[in-house]
Design an enzyme around this catalytic site. Structure first.
Site, PDB file in Angstrom:
ATOM      1  N   ASP A   1      30.862  27.335  43.807  1.00 19.14           N
ATOM      2  CA  ASP A   1      30.440  28.149  45.007  1.00 19.14           C
ATOM      3  C   ASP A   1      30.913  27.133  46.192  1.00 19.14           C
ATOM      4  OD1 ASP A   1      28.301  29.000  47.010  1.00 19.14           O
ATOM      5  OD2 ASP A   1      28.143  30.608  45.552  1.00 19.14           O
TER       6      ASP A   1
ATOM      7  N   GLY B   1      38.274  34.376  43.881  1.00 17.73           N
ATOM      8  CA  GLY B   1      39.634  34.117  43.812  1.00 17.73           C
ATOM      9  C   GLY B   1      40.107  33.756  45.167  1.00 17.73           C
TER      10      GLY B   1
ATOM     11  N   GLU C   1      35.823  33.900  55.661  1.00 13.25           N
ATOM     12  CA  GLU C   1      34.957  34.442  56.755  1.00 13.25           C
ATOM     13  C   GLU C   1      33.627  33.485  57.108  1.00 13.25           C
ATOM     14  OE1 GLU C   1      33.937  38.687  55.719  1.00 13.25           O
ATOM     15  OE2 GLU C   1      35.614  38.841  54.778  1.00 13.25           O
TER      16      GLU C   1
ATOM     17  N   HIS D   1      44.972  41.120  44.865  1.00 12.56           N
ATOM     18  CA  HIS D   1      44.242  41.112  46.263  1.00 12.56           C
ATOM     19  C   HIS D   1      45.094  41.827  47.250  1.00 12.56           C
ATOM     20  CE1 HIS D   1      42.309  36.764  45.238  1.00 12.56           C
ATOM     21  NE2 HIS D   1      41.476  37.791  44.926  1.00 12.56           N
TER      22      HIS D   1
ATOM     23  N   ASN E   1      34.456  50.490  41.494  1.00 13.76           N
ATOM     24  CA  ASN E   1      35.314  49.335  40.855  1.00 13.76           C
ATOM     25  C   ASN E   1      34.655  48.621  39.602  1.00 13.76           C
ATOM     26  OD1 ASN E   1      36.547  46.828  40.284  1.00 13.76           O
ATOM     27  ND2 ASN E   1      35.919  45.758  42.498  1.00 13.76           N
TER      28      ASN E   1
ATOM     29  N   ARG F   1      39.510  28.504  39.015  1.00 16.31           N
ATOM     30  CA  ARG F   1      40.909  28.583  38.576  1.00 16.31           C
ATOM     31  C   ARG F   1      41.656  27.352  39.234  1.00 16.31           C
ATOM     32  NH1 ARG F   1      41.273  34.401  40.250  1.00 16.31           N
ATOM     33  NH2 ARG F   1      40.520  35.519  38.695  1.00 16.31           N
TER      34      ARG F   1
ATOM     35  N   GLU G   1      37.624  46.138  51.235  1.00 16.24           N
ATOM     36  CA  GLU G   1      38.654  46.770  50.198  1.00 16.24           C
ATOM     37  C   GLU G   1      37.990  48.228  49.889  1.00 16.24           C
ATOM     38  OE1 GLU G   1      39.843  43.438  46.937  1.00 16.24           O
ATOM     39  OE2 GLU G   1      38.228  42.739  48.388  1.00 16.24           O
TER      40      GLU G   1
ATOM     41  N   GLY H   1      37.941  34.184  48.463  1.00 21.06           N
ATOM     42  CA  GLY H   1      36.753  34.632  47.967  1.00 21.06           C
ATOM     43  C   GLY H   1      36.495  33.665  46.520  1.00 21.06           C
TER      44      GLY H   1
ATOM     45  N   ARG I   1      39.471  51.089  41.884  1.00 23.48           N
ATOM     46  CA  ARG I   1      40.274  49.972  42.020  1.00 23.48           C
ATOM     47  C   ARG I   1      40.856  49.610  40.618  1.00 23.48           C
ATOM     48  NH1 ARG I   1      38.277  43.745  41.524  1.00 23.48           N
ATOM     49  NH2 ARG I   1      40.144  42.987  42.135  1.00 23.48           N
TER      50      ARG I   1
HETATM   51  P1  ADP Z   1      34.629  37.721  45.379  1.00 18.17           P
HETATM   52  O1  ADP Z   1      35.861  37.285  45.508  1.00 18.17           O
HETATM   53  O2  ADP Z   1      33.584  37.872  44.297  1.00 18.17           O
HETATM   54  O3  ADP Z   1      34.326  39.145  46.222  1.00 18.17           O
HETATM   55  P2  ADP Z   1      33.431  36.591  48.110  1.00 18.17           P
HETATM   56  O4  ADP Z   1      34.545  36.945  48.587  1.00 18.17           O
HETATM   57  O5  ADP Z   1      31.831  36.995  48.273  1.00 18.17           O
HETATM   58  O6  ADP Z   1      33.810  36.691  46.557  1.00 18.17           O
HETATM   59  O7  ADP Z   1      33.283  35.024  48.248  1.00 18.17           O
HETATM   60  C1  ADP Z   1      32.535  34.201  47.400  1.00 18.17           C
HETATM   61  C2  ADP Z   1      32.651  32.587  47.849  1.00 18.17           C
HETATM   62  O8  ADP Z   1      32.328  32.709  49.253  1.00 18.17           O
HETATM   63  C3  ADP Z   1      31.765  31.608  47.160  1.00 18.17           C
HETATM   64  O9  ADP Z   1      32.723  30.704  46.974  1.00 18.17           O
HETATM   65  C4  ADP Z   1      30.945  31.431  48.315  1.00 18.17           C
HETATM   66  O10 ADP Z   1      30.239  30.112  48.251  1.00 18.17           O
HETATM   67  C5  ADP Z   1      31.460  31.265  49.451  1.00 18.17           C
HETATM   68  N1  ADP Z   1      30.831  31.656  50.716  1.00 18.17           N
HETATM   69  C6  ADP Z   1      29.953  32.628  50.991  1.00 18.17           C
HETATM   70  N2  ADP Z   1      29.059  32.253  52.179  1.00 18.17           N
HETATM   71  C7  ADP Z   1      29.591  31.067  52.653  1.00 18.17           C
HETATM   72  C8  ADP Z   1      29.279  30.200  53.522  1.00 18.17           C
HETATM   73  N3  ADP Z   1      28.345  30.338  54.514  1.00 18.17           N
HETATM   74  N4  ADP Z   1      29.685  29.056  53.692  1.00 18.17           N
HETATM   75  C9  ADP Z   1      30.773  28.442  52.696  1.00 18.17           C
HETATM   76  N5  ADP Z   1      31.250  29.482  51.822  1.00 18.17           N
HETATM   77  C10 ADP Z   1      30.490  30.578  51.712  1.00 18.17           C
END
Ligand code: ADP
Length: 394
Positions: A277, A206, A328, A174, A7, A235, A379, A204, A85
């Protein structure tokens, strides 16, 4: 049966070697901060994290370092294929494809639709072809799963010629994640393959939601670009497009700059003023930060509205799937969203909701239908599965 999954982004290259037949991930990692003196190759094998410096490396040198690593690990030989990807396949790809010169030309033709991603994806393909001549290369497109949407879902109510002349329509993104978690949810929720109605929420950095009817995407929240739809980390998601001209005039700035702010300075970051975040936003909200709380509230409110809207094309709801880093891991987001969707028959099981974290899946509602569940996305595995399937057909 090993597949190398690549990717390639603008300043990073993620990789994994996966045997989809088990399934088993042998190694996964990322070459990041490409082009910078602090560029590194980081990887994880058997639960252990390791790192190598690759100072100043761009994609070419970074992918050579990846291949050298795979050789050291004994994983570079007998690959059945390399799965790439690719972000934007426009209307040209409705499934994963073995890479041929014609496929490369079509990916190039989609560059105006995915100017930030497709060029790096193509660089990855070109280098992989040089490093592994004669090995099957497969393109797996973020947009492909959504090509089953009907015209009523993908056509924007704008001048009709914009679609044929400029490709203006909903594509959705996605797709690999939505396809993977919808398949997993079928099994977990015990739904029939030929008669199910699922909404998948990929949350995530996004975020997008998709309505899946009998294994096919029938509508999705992202559009021509990943800017449309629900609120995300940076976004805005859907907003009145007139905001762009209004703020550009007010600030005396070009519209492109305002559009950039909608992509990079909005969402959780824009409203909270703190972070994109979700963890940081939740921590600040718990500490009484009013704008962090507002950002969280808007995120969940907009998400619940979007999920409810996707029940329209489905006609009913059997399952709501949460996935991605937020889906998740954030029990608070899931609880707030399911709480707002009680009128659809979803009733939260608070104890089950509190238990689910990354890597864990399961139902978070008390009723069996409709039900909400957490399904960790993968993915890379989906890309490896597609690649090996195409390899077996060849
Ligand atoms: P990407 O889209 O880059 O693959 P991810 O699927 O890893 O990103 O998701 C990132 C998001 O998940 C961030 O906003 C992060 O804060 C959130 N996140 C990860 N762990 C937790 C948690 N324990 N509680 C709340 N949000 C979380």
């Amino acid at each position: 049966m090993n597949v190398l999954v690549l990717n390639c982004g603008s300043s990073s290259a993620k990789f994994a070697v996966i045997d989809p037949s088990v399934p088993r991930e042998h190694v996964s990692g990322i070459a990041q901060r490409l082009g910078a003196p602090e560029a590194t190759l980081d990887w994880k094998i058997n639960g252990t994290k390791e790192s190598r410096r690759i100072a100043g490396a761009w994609h070419d040198a970074a992918l050579r370092a990846v291949v050298a690593l795979l050789r050291d690990l004994g994983l570079a030989d007998d690959l059945v294929g390399i799965g790439h990807r690719v972000v934007h396949g426009g209307s040209k790809f409705s499934g994963s494809m073995a890479i041929t010169p014609e496929v490369i030309s079509k990916i190039e033709e989609c560059i105006p639709l995915g100017p930030l991603h497709n060029p790096s994806n193509l660089v990855g393909i070109r280098i992989a072809q040089e490093l592994f001549p004669g090995t099957l290369q497969v393109g797996v497109f973020d947009t492909a799963f959504h090509q089953t949407m009907p015209p009523v879902a993908f056509t924007y109510p704008v001048p009709y010629e914009w679609q044929s002349a400029h490709g203006v329509r909903r594509y959705g993104f996605h797709g690999t994640s939505h396809r993977y978690v919808a398949r997993q949810a079928l099994v977990q929720a015990g739904l029939p393959a030929d008669d199910h109605a699922i909404v998948t929420a990929h949350l995530g950095n996004g975020c997008s939601c998709t309505a899946v009817r009998n294994g096919r995407s029938v509508d999705t929240t992202m559009g021509l670009t990943p800017l449309e739809g629900v609120m995300m980390g940076t976004r805005s998601g859907s907003v009145d497009p007139a905001i762009i001209g209004h703020v550009a005039a007010a600030l005396g700035q070009p519209e492109a700059k305002i559009l950039d702010a909608l992509n990079k300075k909005s969402g959780l970051l824009g409203v909270s003023g703190l972070s994109n975040d979700m963890r940081a936003v939740e921590e600040a909200a718990a500490g009484g930060h009013a704008r962090a709380q507002l950002a969280h509230d808007i995120f969940c409110y907009v998400l619940a509205k979007a999920i409810a809207a996707l029940v329209v094309p489905l006609g009913r709801l059997d399952a709501l799937v949460f996935t991605g880093g937020i889906g998740e891991n954030s029990a608070a987001v899931r609880a707030a969203v399911v709480g707002r969707l009680r009128f659809l028959g979803l009733v939260l099981d608070a104890a089950a909701n509190a238990q689910h974290g990354r890597g864990q899946h399961g139902r978070i509602t008390v009723e069996t239908r409709p039900q909400a569940l957490v399904v960790p996305t993968n993915e890379e595995l989906m890309i490896a599965m597609d690649t090996s399937e195409i390899g077996q057909q060849a």
